[in-house]
Design an enzyme around this catalytic site. Sequence first.
Site, short mmCIF file in Angstrom:
data_model
loop_
_atom_site.label_atom_id
_atom_site.label_comp_id
_atom_site.label_asym_id
_atom_site.label_seq_id
_atom_site.Cartn_x
_atom_site.Cartn_y
_atom_site.Cartn_z
N GLY A 196 2.14 -3.57 -3.43
CA GLY A 196 1.16 -4.50 -4.03
C GLY A 196 -0.25 -3.98 -4.14
N GLY A 222 7.91 -5.53 -1.86
CA GLY A 222 8.85 -5.41 -0.74
C GLY A 222 9.94 -4.39 -0.97
N ARG A 257 5.41 -7.58 -16.06
CA ARG A 257 6.84 -7.71 -15.75
C ARG A 257 7.65 -8.09 -16.99
NH1 ARG A 257 6.45 -10.16 -9.55
NH2 ARG A 257 6.59 -8.09 -8.63
N LYS A 293 -2.85 -2.17 8.50
CA LYS A 293 -2.31 -2.14 9.86
C LYS A 293 -1.11 -1.22 10.02
CE LYS A 293 -3.67 -6.73 11.34
NZ LYS A 293 -3.18 -8.04 11.75
#
Length: 397
Positions: free
Chosen positions: A355, A378, A37, A198
């Site tokens: 991620g 996100g 980053r 999921k």
Amino acid sequence: MAAFRTLDDLQPKGKRVLVRVDLNVPMENGKVTDATRIDRILPTIREIADKGGKVILLAHFGRPKNGPDEANSLKPIAAVLSQHLGRPVAFAADCIGGTAEKAVAAMKDGDVLLLENTRFHKGEEKNDPAIVDGLAKLGDAYVNDAFSAAHRAHASTEGVAHKLPAYAGRTMQAELEALDAALGKPKKPVIAIVGGAKVSTKLDLLGNLVNKVDALVIGGGMANTFLHAQGINVGKSLCEKDLANTAREIMAKADAARCAIILPVDATIAYHFAANAPNQVYGLDAIPDDAMILDVGPRSIERINAAISEASTLVWNGPLGAFELTPFDKGTVAAAHHAGALAKAGKLIAVAGGGDTVAAMNHAGVADDLTYISTAGGAFLEWMEGKALPGVEALRA
Ligand code: AMP
């Protein structure tokens, strides 16, 4: 996508430029363990400083609960940033008020200053006008180079963009251009791969994708729910049986939108969720009751790779199997190699993100071969879900 302002539209000379960056780097025992980053924001900082702007960096770090605390201070990051940047980085112990104002007033053209963690003020996450004003006072222009924080409407990611002329930094620009090429105005046909654990965490994502892509590969644990919804016995596999109806609805929606759903046709199974657990390949009509599907099987890989070959654009989130455990990484690695080779040869625009997906692509060794890898978690998912990101919207020209 409507155009957004970039550094090409900013003349920074002599100006105080507030630059929102992502410095939320992993740290262990006071040491930065992954500087990706930090390296990504260097071009924007250098460009503004070299053009004579005063670079005032805004960032959050961790999730401080009750105001300032040493564990979440950005102070140690200033030194690391300075090493990577190859020039001094000053630090101010607050991001608004007298301390910050004094530090900014002392800057010369081309200087770089890092302000303390914006989340030390509760109003940051509430987009409190008092914090927005406190930040806006420090600058003449605002640059956002933190795509990964752009899904939040916080004072430093969104509020201040409405108070000052606002621009996308170079990293933000690269991210927006890559994402636009993948789902905004993509070269068709477009294929998406969605895997991971999921279905329940990716319902919005699947719902959006079936309307945007020509083919959707569903893999990983979430494929089991779809297989179960079609009456296939998945044994002891991870499976959200209560979502069988939802899975059928997604398939019907895909059918109506002429999006081909590609599900596994065979499976690699084991009886323990562990690396190197004894494993076998089974057809879907014969999964033993006490077995777990931990990866797609070889015929599925062939099918997925053939579908990737037919596409001009690929967007990928989520592994095809339990890739952290060998040999259940096989499906993910094989598809990643195939996509990487096609992208490297200029035959495929391949964008991956989220991620675990970044870890999976690194594991497969294709990080440099794909067209773009988004390290935003996100924000990347919300973008794949078709949601407007407040921090990006505020930069539109
Ligand atoms: P996500 O964060 O939703 O992308 O999920 C990633 C996780 O899904 C990884 O940790 C994988 O190990 C896990 N996963 C993928 N396929 C399976 C599977 N067939 N069974 C259990 N876990 C899986």
